[in-house]
Design an enzyme around this catalytic site. Sequence first.
Site, PDB file in Angstrom:
ATOM      1  N   TRP A  16      -0.585   3.449 -10.688  1.00 21.28           N
ATOM      2  CA  TRP A  16      -0.344   1.976  -9.882  1.00 21.28           C
ATOM      3  C   TRP A  16      -1.777   1.488  -9.420  1.00 21.28           C
ATOM      4  O   TRP A  16      -2.543   2.250  -8.968  1.00 21.28           O
ATOM      5  CB  TRP A  16       0.566   2.291  -8.526  1.00 21.28           C
ATOM      6  CG  TRP A  16       0.881   0.870  -8.038  1.00 21.28           C
ATOM      7  CD1 TRP A  16       0.339   0.450  -6.953  1.00 21.28           C
ATOM      8  CD2 TRP A  16       2.287   0.259  -8.340  1.00 21.28           C
ATOM      9  NE1 TRP A  16       1.247  -0.754  -6.873  1.00 21.28           N
ATOM     10  CE2 TRP A  16       2.233  -0.784  -7.387  1.00 21.28           C
ATOM     11  CE3 TRP A  16       3.247   0.474  -9.212  1.00 21.28           C
ATOM     12  CZ2 TRP A  16       3.321  -1.588  -7.493  1.00 21.28           C
ATOM     13  CZ3 TRP A  16       4.428  -0.377  -9.046  1.00 21.28           C
ATOM     14  CH2 TRP A  16       4.401  -1.369  -8.618  1.00 21.28           C
ATOM     15  N   HIS A  46       2.428  10.120  -7.699  1.00 20.42           N
ATOM     16  CA  HIS A  46       3.303   9.369  -8.475  1.00 20.42           C
ATOM     17  C   HIS A  46       2.544   9.184  -9.727  1.00 20.42           C
ATOM     18  O   HIS A  46       2.169   8.265 -10.249  1.00 20.42           O
ATOM     19  CB  HIS A  46       3.386   8.245  -7.419  1.00 20.42           C
ATOM     20  CG  HIS A  46       3.723   8.280  -6.328  1.00 20.42           C
ATOM     21  ND1 HIS A  46       5.295   8.293  -6.121  1.00 20.42           N
ATOM     22  CD2 HIS A  46       3.415   8.645  -4.934  1.00 20.42           C
ATOM     23  CE1 HIS A  46       5.633   8.557  -4.746  1.00 20.42           C
ATOM     24  NE2 HIS A  46       4.188   8.688  -4.145  1.00 20.42           N
ATOM     25  N   HIS A  50       7.821  11.024 -12.367  1.00 19.33           N
ATOM     26  CA  HIS A  50       7.832  11.485 -11.186  1.00 19.33           C
ATOM     27  C   HIS A  50       8.837  11.207 -10.244  1.00 19.33           C
ATOM     28  O   HIS A  50       9.728  10.324 -10.532  1.00 19.33           O
ATOM     29  CB  HIS A  50       6.614  11.018 -10.538  1.00 19.33           C
ATOM     30  CG  HIS A  50       6.690   9.716 -10.272  1.00 19.33           C
ATOM     31  ND1 HIS A  50       6.096   8.415 -11.059  1.00 19.33           N
ATOM     32  CD2 HIS A  50       6.909   8.776  -9.025  1.00 19.33           C
ATOM     33  CE1 HIS A  50       6.010   7.311 -10.508  1.00 19.33           C
ATOM     34  NE2 HIS A  50       6.708   7.561  -9.457  1.00 19.33           N
ATOM     35  N   ASP A  52      10.418   9.985  -6.428  1.00 18.85           N
ATOM     36  CA  ASP A  52      10.030   9.596  -5.344  1.00 18.85           C
ATOM     37  C   ASP A  52      10.795  10.151  -4.338  1.00 18.85           C
ATOM     38  O   ASP A  52      12.044  10.441  -4.431  1.00 18.85           O
ATOM     39  CB  ASP A  52      10.347   7.948  -5.100  1.00 18.85           C
ATOM     40  CG  ASP A  52       9.273   7.177  -5.747  1.00 18.85           C
ATOM     41  OD1 ASP A  52       8.136   7.841  -6.300  1.00 18.85           O
ATOM     42  OD2 ASP A  52       9.488   5.923  -5.605  1.00 18.85           O
ATOM     43  N   HIS A  56       8.616   8.249   0.985  1.00 21.65           N
ATOM     44  CA  HIS A  56       7.671   7.565   0.294  1.00 21.65           C
ATOM     45  C   HIS A  56       7.988   6.028   0.664  1.00 21.65           C
ATOM     46  O   HIS A  56       6.970   5.058   0.887  1.00 21.65           O
ATOM     47  CB  HIS A  56       7.794   7.365  -1.288  1.00 21.65           C
ATOM     48  CG  HIS A  56       7.130   6.383  -2.167  1.00 21.65           C
ATOM     49  ND1 HIS A  56       5.622   6.179  -1.994  1.00 21.65           N
ATOM     50  CD2 HIS A  56       7.635   5.671  -3.092  1.00 21.65           C
ATOM     51  CE1 HIS A  56       5.266   5.445  -2.660  1.00 21.65           C
ATOM     52  NE2 HIS A  56       6.192   5.145  -3.498  1.00 21.65           N
ATOM     53  N   HIS A 157      14.151   0.353  -3.562  1.00 27.70           N
ATOM     54  CA  HIS A 157      13.901   1.657  -2.926  1.00 27.70           C
ATOM     55  C   HIS A 157      14.792   1.739  -1.540  1.00 27.70           C
ATOM     56  O   HIS A 157      15.196   2.848  -1.061  1.00 27.70           O
ATOM     57  CB  HIS A 157      12.396   1.692  -2.455  1.00 27.70           C
ATOM     58  CG  HIS A 157      11.613   2.112  -3.538  1.00 27.70           C
ATOM     59  ND1 HIS A 157      11.222   1.099  -4.460  1.00 27.70           N
ATOM     60  CD2 HIS A 157      10.876   3.285  -3.956  1.00 27.70           C
ATOM     61  CE1 HIS A 157      10.297   1.912  -5.296  1.00 27.70           C
ATOM     62  NE2 HIS A 157      10.371   3.083  -5.157  1.00 27.70           N
ATOM     63  N   GLU A 169      10.824   7.573 -11.524  1.00 26.83           N
ATOM     64  CA  GLU A 169      10.261   6.738 -12.324  1.00 26.83           C
ATOM     65  C   GLU A 169       9.157   7.318 -13.339  1.00 26.83           C
ATOM     66  O   GLU A 169       8.958   8.344 -13.404  1.00 26.83           O
ATOM     67  CB  GLU A 169       9.353   5.729 -11.186  1.00 26.83           C
ATOM     68  CG  GLU A 169      10.336   5.099 -10.116  1.00 26.83           C
ATOM     69  CD  GLU A 169       9.552   4.852  -9.105  1.00 26.83           C
ATOM     70  OE1 GLU A 169      10.115   3.867  -8.536  1.00 26.83           O
ATOM     71  OE2 GLU A 169       8.364   5.221  -8.626  1.00 26.83           O
TER      72      GLU A 169
END
Length: 215
Positions: A16, A46, A50, A52, A56, A157, A169
């Site tokens: 990200w 992440h 991975h 979450d 998070h 989320h 994800e």
Amino acid sequence: MLYDVSPRLTAALAVWPGDTPLAREISADLEAGDASTVSALRATVHLGAHADAPSHYGHGAASIDERDLGLYLGPCQLVRVAVAPRGVILPAALRDPPRAPRVLFATGTVPDPETFREDFAALSPEMIRFLADRGVRLVGIDTPSVDLFEAADLPVHRTCLERDVGILEGLALDGVPEGIYELIALPLKLAGFDGSPVRAVLRTRDAAGPWEDAS
């Protein structure tokens, strides 16, 4: 038969924007004459495929070491959905009700894990509620997030938090047929952390019949 649905973790793997890419630091090396090779890893949790943790995206919520491991182990359904870039997946995208307590979505909108794309597809709050009402406890997707890149308020989320639905994800689902599998994607027991890389694999059903769910 096993399908490895985790992208290879290298320094080239996209993360990200603003997050920490993978780096390997070598403190001892056989090739340099040391008695052994010893490496340290620096990276976002992440990273690649991975899990979450609720912490998070939720104040005071559970960290990854506090999550029920049964979320990440047991029968799952892989579905392929036709969705445009930046599209959201609604319940109508499913041809039939879910057939397992874990559902993985293959969107095909991130073809190269080494190139970060902002136009990936995502799930919708409506889909999370639809699945949770039918007993689904975990969702997974082949994109960097279950939310759209632009969705700063993280509605998907937050809906997962409200319905206690686990999140995977960054899965690598290209080439894996639709169907029912056993998911094995255990996170590391990282105390207090907001997520963890997983080695996600799908195991095909054998003639012995269904697996016992770890839920």
